[in-house]
Motif scaffolding. Structure first.
Motif, PDB file in Angstrom:
ATOM      1  N   LEU A   4     -81.442  45.655  45.830  1.00  0.00           N
ATOM      2  CA  LEU A   4     -80.294  46.224  46.716  1.00  0.00           C
ATOM      3  C   LEU A   4     -78.895  46.262  45.929  1.00  0.00           C
ATOM      4  O   LEU A   4     -78.098  47.246  46.006  1.00  0.00           O
ATOM      5  N   GLU A  11     -77.548  55.549  53.731  1.00  0.00           N
ATOM      6  CA  GLU A  11     -78.498  55.668  52.486  1.00  0.00           C
ATOM      7  C   GLU A  11     -79.888  55.348  53.031  1.00  0.00           C
ATOM      8  O   GLU A  11     -80.000  54.101  53.381  1.00  0.00           O
ATOM      9  N   LEU A  70     -75.291  47.230  47.100  1.00  0.00           N
ATOM     10  CA  LEU A  70     -74.914  46.608  48.259  1.00  0.00           C
ATOM     11  C   LEU A  70     -74.670  45.168  47.668  1.00  0.00           C
ATOM     12  O   LEU A  70     -75.705  44.202  47.303  1.00  0.00           O
ATOM     13  N   SER A 124     -79.097  60.434  50.036  1.00  0.00           N
ATOM     14  CA  SER A 124     -78.082  59.468  50.482  1.00  0.00           C
ATOM     15  C   SER A 124     -77.122  60.186  51.204  1.00  0.00           C
ATOM     16  O   SER A 124     -76.631  61.506  50.802  1.00  0.00           O
ATOM     17  N   HIS A 130     -78.497  49.981  44.383  1.00  0.00           N
ATOM     18  CA  HIS A 130     -77.816  50.604  45.542  1.00  0.00           C
ATOM     19  C   HIS A 130     -76.400  50.026  45.729  1.00  0.00           C
ATOM     20  O   HIS A 130     -75.809  50.806  46.682  1.00  0.00           O
ATOM     21  N   TYR A 145     -77.240  50.919  54.806  1.00  0.00           N
ATOM     22  CA  TYR A 145     -78.612  51.135  53.995  1.00  0.00           C
ATOM     23  C   TYR A 145     -79.785  50.898  54.909  1.00  0.00           C
ATOM     24  O   TYR A 145     -79.778  49.967  55.471  1.00  0.00           O
ATOM     25  N   LEU A 174     -77.412  46.796  57.208  1.00  0.00           N
ATOM     26  CA  LEU A 174     -78.597  46.712  56.382  1.00  0.00           C
ATOM     27  C   LEU A 174     -79.871  46.944  57.480  1.00  0.00           C
ATOM     28  O   LEU A 174     -79.909  46.032  58.366  1.00  0.00           O
TER      29      LEU A 174
END
Length: 288
Positions: free
Chosen positions: A197, A184, A203, A178, A201, A128, A104
C-alpha cells in the motif's frame, strides 16, 4: 414405552432450538439457497442484478439515494451483505467525529460501503478500498460512478465508455480505476495488497480502517497493518459483524495485546434485525 417418553421429553428443547434458529434458517434460505437458484436460472450474478436495479431506480449522482435504493433491493428483493442503514449511521457518525484524511476499506464488495465512506469523509480526504474478487470490483466501480464521485473526480478516462480493466498475471494485483483526490479501488487479495500500500499506492498511514471482508482475515490483516506501520497513532479500526458470522480471534487479540482500546457496539446483521452481529471499534494506541 420408555423411548417414547424420552422422545417427548426432548420436544420442548427441539421447539426452543427451532424458534431460536428460525431467523438463521430464514437467512440461509433467502441469502444462500434462493440466491444460488436465481443465479443458476438467470445466468446473471446477484450483484449484477442489484446493479441493474440501481440503474433503473437510483438517482445518478446522489449517493444517499443510491444507498437507499440498495437498501430497498436488499430488503424487498434479494439479500446482499452490505453495511445497511443502521450500521451505516454508526460509520457516518465516527467519520464525522474523527474527520480522517486517509481511509482504508477492506472488502469493497458491491461498493455500498465505499459510497457511504466517500460521502461521509471530510473534503480532501482519500479512500483506498480493496476487493479481492474482480467480478465484484467491476460492479463496485460502476456503483461508485453511478453515485457521482467519478463524475467529479476521475481524470484521464472517458466516463461514457470506461476502459476495460487490464488484469495482470496470477498473484499480482489488477490495474483498477482510480478516482484521484477521493477514491482508489484496488483489486487483489488483502494479504498481498496491504504490504504494497505504501510503495505502490502512496498510503503512508491510515487514520480510519473499515473491515468488512472475510472475517477469518480480520486478525491477519490487522497484524499486517501493524507490521508495515500503516496505522496512524490514534487511528480508528471498525470491524463489521464480529459476533456473527464472528471473528473471535480478532476480538481476543484486540482486547489483550495492549495496543488498542476496544469497544463493542450492539448491532444486528444487515437487513436481519433479529440476528445480533456486533461492530468492534478499536482505537490504536501505537506499537507499544
Amino acid at each position: 414405552m420408555v423411548s417414547a417418553v424420552l422422545a417427548l421429553a426432548f420436544v420442548p428443547l427441539l421447539l426452543t432450538l427451532l424458534l431460536r434458529s428460525r431467523h438463521l434458517l430464514a437467512l440461509l434460505l433467502r441469502a444462500v439457497l434462493l440466491g444460488w437458484l436465481r443465479d443458476r436460472l438467470s445466468g446473471v450474478p446477484r450483484e449484477q442484478r442489484a446493479f441493474q436495479y440501481l440503474l433503473a431506480n437510483a438517482v445518478p449522482g446522489d449517493p444517499r439515494h443510491v444507498l437507499s435504493t440498495f437498501d430497498r433491493w436488499s430488503q424487498r428483493c434479494e439479500h446482499l451483505s452490505c453495511v445497511g442503514p443502521v450500521k451505516g449511521q454508526l460509520l457516518e457518525r465516527l467519520l464525522c467525529e474523527r474527520a480522517p484524511r486517509t481511509v482504508l476499506e477492506l472488502g469493497t464488495y458491491c461498493g455500498y460501503g465505499t459510497v457511504l465512506l466517500a460521502n461521509a469523509m471530510p473534503p480532501g480526504a482519500r479512500l483506498y478500498t480493496v476487493e479481492p474478487d474482480p467480478r465484484h470490483a467491476a460492479v463496485a466501480e460502476k456503483v461508485i460512478r453511478l453515485a457521482g464521485f467519478a463524475d467529479e473526480k476521475v481524470s484521464g478516462t472517458v466516463l461514457g465508455s470506461p476502459p476495460a480493466p487490464r488484469w495482470r498475471g496470477a498473484g499480482e494485483e489488477a490495474e483498477a480505476p482510480s478516482f484521484p483526490g477521493q477514491v482508489e479501488l484496488i483489486v487483489g487479495p488483502s494479504a498481498e495488497v496491504i504490504p504494497r500500500l505504501r510503495e505502490r499506492h502512496g498510503l503512508q498511514r491510515a487514520q480510519f480502517v473499515f473491515m468488512a471482508h472475510w472475517k477469518r482475515c480480520y486478525l491477519r490483516d490487522l497484524r499486517l497493518l501493524e507490521e508495515h506501520g500503516l496505522l496512524a497513532e490514534g487511528a480508528t479500526v471498525l470491524a463489521d459483524n464480529v459476533l456473527f458470522p464472528g471473528a473471535p480471534r480478532f476480538l481476543q487479540y484486540a482486547r489483550s495485546c495492549g495496543r488498542y482500546r476496544c469497544r463493542l457496539h450492539r448491532a444486528s446483521l444487515e437487513y436481519c434485525p433479529a440476528i445480533p452481529a456486533g461492530v468492534a471499534e478499536l482505537r490504536y494506541l501505537g506499537p507499544g
